[in-house]
Design an enzyme around this catalytic site. Structure first.
Site, PDB file in Angstrom:
ATOM      1  N   ASP A 133      14.442   2.679  -9.986  1.00  0.00           N
ATOM      2  CA  ASP A 133      13.507   3.379 -10.889  1.00  0.00           C
ATOM      3  C   ASP A 133      13.450   2.686 -12.246  1.00  0.00           C
ATOM      4  OD1 ASP A 133      12.970   5.165  -8.943  1.00  0.00           O
ATOM      5  OD2 ASP A 133      14.059   6.866  -9.813  1.00  0.00           O
ATOM      6  N   GLU A 152       6.097   0.363  -5.470  1.00  0.00           N
ATOM      7  CA  GLU A 152       6.419  -0.684  -6.448  1.00  0.00           C
ATOM      8  C   GLU A 152       5.189  -1.556  -6.645  1.00  0.00           C
ATOM      9  OE1 GLU A 152       6.036  -1.336  -3.253  1.00  0.00           O
ATOM     10  OE2 GLU A 152       7.051  -3.295  -3.231  1.00  0.00           O
ATOM     11  N   ASN A 164      16.809  -1.761  -4.334  1.00  0.00           N
ATOM     12  CA  ASN A 164      17.223  -0.381  -4.023  1.00  0.00           C
ATOM     13  C   ASN A 164      18.504  -0.367  -3.191  1.00  0.00           C
ATOM     14  OD1 ASN A 164      15.430   1.342  -5.254  1.00  0.00           O
ATOM     15  ND2 ASN A 164      13.892   1.168  -3.624  1.00  0.00           N
ATOM     16  N   ASP A 169       2.661  -6.505  -6.996  1.00  0.00           N
ATOM     17  CA  ASP A 169       3.687  -5.901  -6.136  1.00  0.00           C
ATOM     18  C   ASP A 169       5.029  -6.588  -6.406  1.00  0.00           C
ATOM     19  OD1 ASP A 169       3.813  -4.140  -3.357  1.00  0.00           O
ATOM     20  OD2 ASP A 169       5.296  -5.783  -3.401  1.00  0.00           O
TER      21      ASP A 169
HETATM   22  N1  GTP Z   1      13.662   3.264  -6.659  1.00  0.00           N
HETATM   23  C1  GTP Z   1      12.465   3.433  -6.192  1.00  0.00           C
HETATM   24  N2  GTP Z   1      12.086   2.805  -5.090  1.00  0.00           N
HETATM   25  C2  GTP Z   1      10.839   2.954  -4.620  1.00  0.00           C
HETATM   26  C3  GTP Z   1       9.915   3.804  -5.264  1.00  0.00           C
HETATM   27  N3  GTP Z   1       8.753   3.748  -4.548  1.00  0.00           N
HETATM   28  C4  GTP Z   1       8.961   2.915  -3.516  1.00  0.00           C
HETATM   29  N4  GTP Z   1      10.209   2.419  -3.545  1.00  0.00           N
HETATM   30  C5  GTP Z   1      10.846   1.497  -2.648  1.00  0.00           C
HETATM   31  O1  GTP Z   1      10.226   0.216  -2.711  1.00  0.00           O
HETATM   32  C6  GTP Z   1      10.545  -0.462  -1.535  1.00  0.00           C
HETATM   33  C7  GTP Z   1       9.368  -1.267  -1.054  1.00  0.00           C
HETATM   34  O2  GTP Z   1       9.816  -2.103  -0.003  1.00  0.00           O
HETATM   35  P1  GTP Z   1       8.857  -2.949   0.925  1.00  0.00           P
HETATM   36  O3  GTP Z   1       7.530  -2.307   0.969  1.00  0.00           O
HETATM   37  O4  GTP Z   1       9.553  -3.168   2.217  1.00  0.00           O
HETATM   38  O5  GTP Z   1       8.689  -4.278   0.154  1.00  0.00           O
HETATM   39  P2  GTP Z   1       9.658  -5.224  -0.625  1.00  0.00           P
HETATM   40  O6  GTP Z   1      11.083  -4.968  -0.281  1.00  0.00           O
HETATM   41  O7  GTP Z   1       9.330  -5.123  -2.051  1.00  0.00           O
HETATM   42  O8  GTP Z   1       9.283  -6.614  -0.078  1.00  0.00           O
HETATM   43  P3  GTP Z   1       7.973  -7.397  -0.321  1.00  0.00           P
HETATM   44  O9  GTP Z   1       6.971  -6.475  -0.880  1.00  0.00           O
HETATM   45  O10 GTP Z   1       7.578  -7.908   0.978  1.00  0.00           O
HETATM   46  O11 GTP Z   1       8.310  -8.439  -1.293  1.00  0.00           O
HETATM   47  C8  GTP Z   1      11.024   0.582  -0.515  1.00  0.00           C
HETATM   48  O12 GTP Z   1      12.406   0.437  -0.327  1.00  0.00           O
HETATM   49  C9  GTP Z   1      10.734   1.916  -1.199  1.00  0.00           C
HETATM   50  O13 GTP Z   1      11.692   2.910  -0.877  1.00  0.00           O
HETATM   51  C10 GTP Z   1      10.350   4.483  -6.417  1.00  0.00           C
HETATM   52  O14 GTP Z   1       9.616   5.238  -7.046  1.00  0.00           O
HETATM   53  N5  GTP Z   1      11.610   4.288  -6.848  1.00  0.00           N
END
Ligand code: GTP
Length: 503
Positions: A387, A413, A378, A370
């Protein structure tokens, strides 16, 4: 590694329907090849015994045709029993299987009718030439010989017409040997090909339709050559060339013999016809023959062109179909952003590896990956950059894994790697390699040339003897991943009891 099923090989080759493969003419080989081919050979010999004298019987009992009055002319629609057998034979068996009995049956009929032997030798080629047209058409056309659809039926009617025309050149030899003029030869010729055509359409076509499937099922075992369309062009050119040579020899021999004969005829006046006069007579009879030949060749050429373009169309359609199939397979199994397997396909793959490991009592590990603080990426740079980061991380993990490992995108992610035959220690080493590779990754932002760096947290789990389903490993890896996040991110945590994991 990703494996997309390769179906292109299948599509580059169009398998003709069963009926479009002929049995190679090799009686001796068939005799030695076992009981089934031998039975087919014996059946053919038995048919020859029926076919060859059947022509004479039609003469003896005068079943030779029906007179049709067309007002100014009357034609005689010829019914020729041997061809009722030989046309199905050429369709089911192949050219020589039909041409041989056809040749000898006509030979016998002509002998019985008192035709001079040198004429008979040429005359008997007429029906095999007609049969060659059927063989040429069906060798190269992927349509059913059982005439079970409109396309096949129309194709058969057309080829029967060309074949009857080709075979009817014998009518001119008949006219020459009987010393009759064009006024008699013409209606005989008309009745000859028209009768032959009607006979094929009205009698042979139903035979092919009703008996074809059963016969072909029986013959399937002895048909050993499936025709590749790539070779069809070559074989049709060879057949057309052979056909032209045979017809030219046929016409040439006919002219030569008729000139010799006419020159020696003792006419009513008691004088021998001069060679010049004979030449003129033969020419007047030969011209319709040449015209007929030209028509047949033109029709053959047009048919050939039509077939080739048809093949190309079929080939094109098949290629498009296989491309669409590939796209469809990709759509249901691949993640469009990263190009990795999607969640559905990852579960399918894990289930498969889980069962394989149980069967072989082997080891199996997985790594959940992860991206850390990805929301911040983002929020700071926008989703498009996000992306790009996902794609770059996917590529980095992919090249860090081994060829036989499977990597998929599990969610936003989050990635999952399935590592077959991998112990918990090996899996942790691989996970550490992945973590280090991602942390060193430098993503250059297009518009600012700014360099972006990210880290990942990883949860590792290995198949345990207590696991009753594949999802249990995912559960443990997920919990380990959470632990890695809680411990401060950018690290690997192993989930579960290392001693209980299969090593
Ligand atoms: N650009 C982009 N963003 C994505 C995609 N799928 C998920 N996300 C973003 O990934 C982010 C995941 O955030 P969180 O689950 O809060 O986790 P994090 O910010 O990585 O924090 P931790 O996992 O706790 O380290 C969210 O903002 C989603 O919108 C994608 O296909 N493209």
């Amino acid at each position: 590694m990703l494996e997309t099923p390769d179906i292109s090989d299948e599509s580059s080759r169009i398998n003709l329907p069963l009926g479009n493969t002929f049995i190679r003419f090799s009686p001796l080989t068939m005799w030695r090849a076992g009981s089934k081919p031998r039975a087919v050979l014996l059946l053919w010999l038995a048919l020859c015994v029926i076919i060859i004298p059947s022509g004479i019987l039609t003469r003896v009992f005068e079943w030779t045709g029906i007179a049709v009055d067309l007002g100014t002319t009357s034609i005689y629609l010829t019914i020729y029993i041997p061809m009722l057998f030989c046309v199905p034979l050429v369709m089911w068996f192949g050219f020589l299987w039909a041409a041989i009995p056809a040749y000898f049956s006509t030979f016998c009929v002509a002998l019985f009718g008192g035709m001079p032997i040198e004429w008979i030798v040429v005359f008997a080629f007429a029906n095999p030439i007609g049969l060659a047209m059927y063989a040429m058409f069906y060798r190269t056309t992927p349509i059913s010989k059982d005439l079970n659809n409109l396309e096949s039926l129309v194709g058969f009617f057309m080829i029967a017409l060309v074949a009857s025309l080709a075979g009817s050149i014998g009518a001119f030899i008949w006219a020459l040997t009987n010393n009759v003029g064009l006024n008699v030869a013409y209606p005989v010729w008309l009745g000859w090909w028209f009768g032959g055509w009607l006979q094929s359409c009205l009698i042979v076509a139903p035979i092919l339709y009703f008996f074809g499937p059963a016969v072909q099922r029986q013959l399937a075992e002895v048909k050993n050559s499936s025709l590749k369309l790539n070779n069809a062009k070559g074989s049709i050119i060879a057949m057309i060339s052979g056909f032209i040579i045979v017809v030219l020899c046929f016409v040439g021999a006919g002219r030569y013999i008729s000139l010799q004969q006419m020159a020696s005829i003792d006419w009513a006046s008691g004088q021998t016809m001069s060679l010049m006069q004979a030449q003129n007579t033969v020419d007047s009879l030969s011209y319709p023959l040449f015209i007929l030949l030209a028509v047949i060749l033109a029709l053959s050429y047009l048919g050939y062109r039509a077939m080739i373009s048809w093949y190309d169309t079929i080939k094109g359609v098949n290629q498009k179909l296989s491309e669409k199939n590939k796209q469809l397979i990709n759509l249901v199994s691949l993640d469009p952003l990263s190009g990795l397997y999607n969640r559905r396909k990852v579960f399918e793959q894990l289930e498969c590896e889980y069962n394989r490991s149980l069967r072989s009592q082997g080891t199996l590990s997985i790594i959940m990956v992860d991206v850390d603080k990805f929301k911040r990426v983002n929020d700071t740079y926008g989703h498009l950059v996000g992306d790009t980061v996902i794609k770059a991380i996917a590529d980095t993990i992919q090249v860090t894994l081994r060829d036989y490992d499977t990597l998929g995108r599990f969610g936003g992610e989050e990635f999952i790697a399935i590592l077959p035959s991998t112990s918990c220690q090996q899996a942790q080493i691989i996970a550490e390699r992945v973590r280090a590779a991602v942390s060193k990754l430098e993503i250059v932002l297009d518009n600012t040339s700014q360099v972006l760096q990210v880290t990942v947290s990883l949860g590792v789990a290995t198949l345990a003897s207590t696991d009753s389903k594949a999802e249990s490993i995912i559960d443990r890896a997920d919990k380990a991943l959470l632990q890695a996040k809680e411990n401060g991110r950018n690290q690997v945590v192993f989930g579960g009891d290392q001693t209980n994991s299969t090593l």
